[in-house]
Structure formats: C-alpha cells, structure tokens
Motif scaffolding. Structure first.
Motif, short mmCIF file in Angstrom:
data_model
loop_
_atom_site.label_atom_id
_atom_site.label_comp_id
_atom_site.label_asym_id
_atom_site.label_seq_id
_atom_site.Cartn_x
_atom_site.Cartn_y
_atom_site.Cartn_z
N ALA A 1 81.67 20.94 53.21
CA ALA A 1 80.18 20.95 53.56
C ALA A 1 79.86 19.64 54.42
O ALA A 1 79.04 19.58 55.25
CB ALA A 1 79.41 20.76 52.08
N ALA B 1 80.96 20.46 57.99
CA ALA B 1 79.91 21.23 58.71
C ALA B 1 78.56 20.52 58.99
O ALA B 1 78.38 20.63 60.31
CB ALA B 1 79.38 22.32 57.65
N ARG B 2 78.30 19.62 58.20
CA ARG B 2 76.99 18.72 58.63
C ARG B 2 77.38 17.63 59.65
O ARG B 2 76.71 17.46 60.60
CB ARG B 2 76.42 18.12 57.01
N ASN C 1 77.44 19.86 62.76
CA ASN C 1 76.24 20.30 63.46
C ASN C 1 75.39 18.90 63.93
O ASN C 1 74.74 19.13 64.91
CB ASN C 1 75.35 20.90 62.12
N TRP D 1 77.30 25.48 62.15
CA TRP D 1 78.44 25.43 61.46
C TRP D 1 77.99 25.52 60.10
O TRP D 1 77.11 24.82 59.58
CB TRP D 1 79.36 24.35 61.69
N GLN D 2 78.77 26.49 59.32
CA GLN D 2 78.57 26.52 57.61
C GLN D 2 80.08 26.39 57.08
O GLN D 2 80.77 26.40 57.74
CB GLN D 2 77.86 27.81 57.61
N ILE D 3 79.83 26.21 55.86
CA ILE D 3 81.18 26.06 55.14
C ILE D 3 82.13 26.94 55.36
O ILE D 3 83.48 26.53 55.67
CB ILE D 3 80.85 25.91 53.65
N GLN E 1 82.78 28.78 57.92
CA GLN E 1 83.13 28.77 59.37
C GLN E 1 84.23 27.65 59.27
O GLN E 1 85.31 27.55 60.20
CB GLN E 1 82.13 28.54 60.47
#
Length: 64
Positions: free
Chosen positions: A34, A37-38, A41, A53-55, A57
């Motif tokens: 997480a 991803a943050r 982004n 992006w998410q977890i 991916q």
C-alpha cells in the motif's frame, strides 16, 4: 495470449520497467504494498495500462 507472452509484454512495458526499480528498492526498505502504491501514484508513475497503482498491481509487478 499465453501467460508467458503476457509476462514478457509486461517486462518490456516502459511504465513497468521504470516502476519496477522503485518498487524493488522500497520493498527492500520494508515498505508495504500500500505504501509503495501510494509512492508510485504520488510520483506520477502509471501502470502498463496508464492507470493509477493499486496494491494488486504492485504485487503483480514483483512477480513478473
């Protein structure tokens, strides 16, 4: 497409290649999926499909 073909395409994708280096570095520093991803982004990185992006991916990127 076969799974091998899709993985090869993912490895060659420019967005993935740029992101992979950062993802790998952040994982070695103990960041969660997480958090990574943050970070991606916030840094303006996009997925192979041009999305955020998410977890999942991030996890998949590390498997290719």
């Amino acid at each position: 497409n076969s799974i091998a073909s899709r993985k090869q395409d993912a490895r060659l994708n420019e967005n993935n290649r740029k992101a992979y280096k950062l993802v790998n570095l952040l994982r070695t520093h103990g960041k969660t999926y997480a958090e990574i991803a943050r970070e991606l982004n916030d840094g303006g990185y996009k997925t192979a499909n041009g999305k955020i992006w998410q977890i999942v991916q991030v996890q998949r990127l590390l498997k290719i």
